[in-house]
Design a protein around this motif. Structure first.
Motif, PDB file in Angstrom:
ATOM      1  N   VAL A 162       0.864  -1.183   0.000  1.00  0.00           N
ATOM      2  CA  VAL A 162       0.000   0.000   0.000  1.00  0.00           C
ATOM      3  C   VAL A 162       0.898   1.228   0.000  1.00  0.00           C
ATOM      4  O   VAL A 162       1.716   1.425   0.899  1.00  0.00           O
ATOM      5  CB  VAL A 162      -0.917   0.015   1.240  1.00  0.00           C
ATOM      6  CG1 VAL A 162      -1.752   1.291   1.263  1.00  0.00           C
ATOM      7  CG2 VAL A 162      -1.822  -1.210   1.239  1.00  0.00           C
ATOM      8  N   ARG A 163       0.718   2.047  -1.005  1.00  0.00           N
ATOM      9  CA  ARG A 163       1.571   3.226  -1.144  1.00  0.00           C
ATOM     10  C   ARG A 163       0.945   4.460  -0.511  1.00  0.00           C
ATOM     11  O   ARG A 163       1.628   5.270   0.107  1.00  0.00           O
ATOM     12  CB  ARG A 163       1.847   3.470  -2.624  1.00  0.00           C
ATOM     13  CG  ARG A 163       2.805   4.603  -2.878  1.00  0.00           C
ATOM     14  CD  ARG A 163       3.443   4.491  -4.229  1.00  0.00           C
ATOM     15  NE  ARG A 163       4.318   5.618  -4.477  1.00  0.00           N
ATOM     16  CZ  ARG A 163       5.115   5.710  -5.519  1.00  0.00           C
ATOM     17  NH1 ARG A 163       5.161   4.726  -6.410  1.00  0.00           N
ATOM     18  NH2 ARG A 163       5.874   6.767  -5.686  1.00  0.00           N
ATOM     19  N   LEU A 164      -0.346   4.623  -0.678  1.00  0.00           N
ATOM     20  CA  LEU A 164      -1.072   5.751  -0.092  1.00  0.00           C
ATOM     21  C   LEU A 164      -2.392   5.233   0.455  1.00  0.00           C
ATOM     22  O   LEU A 164      -2.969   4.276  -0.082  1.00  0.00           O
ATOM     23  CB  LEU A 164      -1.353   6.831  -1.138  1.00  0.00           C
ATOM     24  CG  LEU A 164      -0.181   7.620  -1.720  1.00  0.00           C
ATOM     25  CD1 LEU A 164      -0.681   8.519  -2.843  1.00  0.00           C
ATOM     26  CD2 LEU A 164       0.520   8.438  -0.650  1.00  0.00           C
ATOM     27  N   ARG A 199      -4.572  15.551  -6.916  1.00  0.00           N
ATOM     28  CA  ARG A 199      -3.423  16.322  -6.421  1.00  0.00           C
ATOM     29  C   ARG A 199      -2.489  15.442  -5.601  1.00  0.00           C
ATOM     30  O   ARG A 199      -1.267  15.530  -5.718  1.00  0.00           O
ATOM     31  CB  ARG A 199      -3.900  17.518  -5.583  1.00  0.00           C
ATOM     32  CG  ARG A 199      -4.515  18.636  -6.403  1.00  0.00           C
ATOM     33  CD  ARG A 199      -4.656  19.897  -5.581  1.00  0.00           C
ATOM     34  NE  ARG A 199      -5.581  19.725  -4.466  1.00  0.00           N
ATOM     35  CZ  ARG A 199      -6.881  19.990  -4.518  1.00  0.00           C
ATOM     36  NH1 ARG A 199      -7.426  20.427  -5.650  1.00  0.00           N
ATOM     37  NH2 ARG A 199      -7.649  19.816  -3.454  1.00  0.00           N
ATOM     38  N   ARG A 200      -3.068  14.582  -4.762  1.00  0.00           N
ATOM     39  CA  ARG A 200      -2.231  13.705  -3.924  1.00  0.00           C
ATOM     40  C   ARG A 200      -1.438  12.724  -4.790  1.00  0.00           C
ATOM     41  O   ARG A 200      -0.247  12.495  -4.556  1.00  0.00           O
ATOM     42  CB  ARG A 200      -3.130  12.959  -2.937  1.00  0.00           C
ATOM     43  CG  ARG A 200      -2.378  12.081  -1.938  1.00  0.00           C
ATOM     44  CD  ARG A 200      -1.765  12.888  -0.834  1.00  0.00           C
ATOM     45  NE  ARG A 200      -0.905  12.061   0.003  1.00  0.00           N
ATOM     46  CZ  ARG A 200      -1.332  11.312   1.023  1.00  0.00           C
ATOM     47  NH1 ARG A 200      -2.618  11.303   1.348  1.00  0.00           N
ATOM     48  NH2 ARG A 200      -0.467  10.609   1.743  1.00  0.00           N
ATOM     49  N   LEU A 201      -2.076  12.146  -5.779  1.00  0.00           N
ATOM     50  CA  LEU A 201      -1.380  11.215  -6.664  1.00  0.00           C
ATOM     51  C   LEU A 201      -0.288  11.926  -7.460  1.00  0.00           C
ATOM     52  O   LEU A 201       0.819  11.396  -7.636  1.00  0.00           O
ATOM     53  CB  LEU A 201      -2.366  10.546  -7.620  1.00  0.00           C
ATOM     54  CG  LEU A 201      -3.381   9.576  -7.017  1.00  0.00           C
ATOM     55  CD1 LEU A 201      -4.317   9.056  -8.095  1.00  0.00           C
ATOM     56  CD2 LEU A 201      -2.695   8.427  -6.304  1.00  0.00           C
ATOM     57  N   SER A 202      -0.592  13.122  -7.944  1.00  0.00           N
ATOM     58  CA  SER A 202       0.396  13.871  -8.727  1.00  0.00           C
ATOM     59  C   SER A 202       1.634  14.177  -7.902  1.00  0.00           C
ATOM     60  O   SER A 202       2.769  14.029  -8.385  1.00  0.00           O
ATOM     61  CB  SER A 202      -0.228  15.167  -9.262  1.00  0.00           C
ATOM     62  OG  SER A 202      -1.313  14.886 -10.131  1.00  0.00           O
ATOM     63  N   GLU A 204       2.711  12.499  -5.300  1.00  0.00           N
ATOM     64  CA  GLU A 204       3.400  11.244  -5.019  1.00  0.00           C
ATOM     65  C   GLU A 204       4.215  10.782  -6.221  1.00  0.00           C
ATOM     66  O   GLU A 204       5.371  10.332  -6.077  1.00  0.00           O
ATOM     67  CB  GLU A 204       2.378  10.183  -4.646  1.00  0.00           C
ATOM     68  CG  GLU A 204       2.958   8.822  -4.298  1.00  0.00           C
ATOM     69  CD  GLU A 204       3.695   8.793  -2.969  1.00  0.00           C
ATOM     70  OE1 GLU A 204       4.403   7.815  -2.725  1.00  0.00           O
ATOM     71  OE2 GLU A 204       3.551   9.766  -2.190  1.00  0.00           O
ATOM     72  N   LEU A 205       3.644  10.884  -7.402  1.00  0.00           N
ATOM     73  CA  LEU A 205       4.348  10.416  -8.599  1.00  0.00           C
ATOM     74  C   LEU A 205       5.493  11.352  -8.968  1.00  0.00           C
ATOM     75  O   LEU A 205       6.524  10.892  -9.482  1.00  0.00           O
ATOM     76  CB  LEU A 205       3.366  10.283  -9.755  1.00  0.00           C
ATOM     77  CG  LEU A 205       2.264   9.223  -9.559  1.00  0.00           C
ATOM     78  CD1 LEU A 205       1.297   9.250 -10.742  1.00  0.00           C
ATOM     79  CD2 LEU A 205       2.855   7.855  -9.359  1.00  0.00           C
TER      80      LEU A 205
END
Length: 209
Positions: A162-164, A199-202, A204-205
């Protein structure tokens, strides 16, 4: 001969009564006409031009609580009590409407280069799992508000971890205290939650770059 004549008269009388009885039976009720609502997708903006990462996101349909899984539109007039509008329905089950909206916006706006809705021969890099905990119009406040609460987590399929993980919610005032107003507020809430996940995924990536 008289008994046969009486029998014929009796049968005729019974037939007349039966026909009279049929004439007073209630007519079939017409089918109920429902109003149907969907979730409006926010128009494309500057986010549509975001730089995409060369990864594939697997986005399966969200899970949802059993009592919210049908097309009935839920509302609350008292804490802890769930009710449903009599003549208003979602155009599809909320989890499927939400899934369609998220697929469209992730496909349109990234940050992933590719988004698939189910497992494919080409392996995905990440999997985004979403659980709908609340999807209801709340009349315990004035004006009424539509509340959406989600639990989501991003799984790294390559590393099997699990990453996030996050619990998020949005509560949007309805433009009218009606199912139509609730549907409009629900669309606004869901688009707002997408933008927060996006926004959270962006971020993180980008940290991987």
């Amino acid at each position: 001969m008289r008994p046969q004549r009486n029998t014929r008269i009796g049968l005729a009388a019974v037939l007349v009564l039966l026909l009279a009885g049929c004439s007073v039976l209630p007519e079939p009720r017409p089918p109920v006409a429902y109003d149907h609502y969907t979730l409006a997708v926010a128009p494309a903006g500057q986010a549509a031009a975001v730089e995409r990462v060369p990864l594939t996101l697997l986005l399966p349909p969200p899970r949802i609580r059993a009592e919210l899984a049908g097309t009935r539109m839920a509302y609350r007039q008292a804490p802890g009590r769930l009710e449903f509008f009599a003549r208003s329905r979602w155009a599809d089950a909320p989890q499927r409407l939400l899934h369609d909206l998220l697929l469209e916006r992730f496909t349109r706006e990234g940050p992933y280069a590719y988004v698939v809705r189910e497992a494919t021969p080409a392996s995905a890099d990440h999997r985004l799992e979403i659980e709908v905990l609340e999807f209801v119009q709340d009349f315990t406040v004035t004006p009424s508000r539509f509340r959406v609460r989600l639990r989501w987590q991003l799984l790294d399929l390559g590393n099997r971890r699990v990453r996030l993980q996050e619990l998020i919610e949005a509560e949007v005032p309805a433009p009218a205290d009606s199912p139509q107003g609730g549907a409009a507020a629900a669309g606004t809430a869901v688009n707002e939650l997408f933008e927060r996940i996006h926004r959270r995924l962006s971020r993180e990536l980008r940290s991987d770059a």
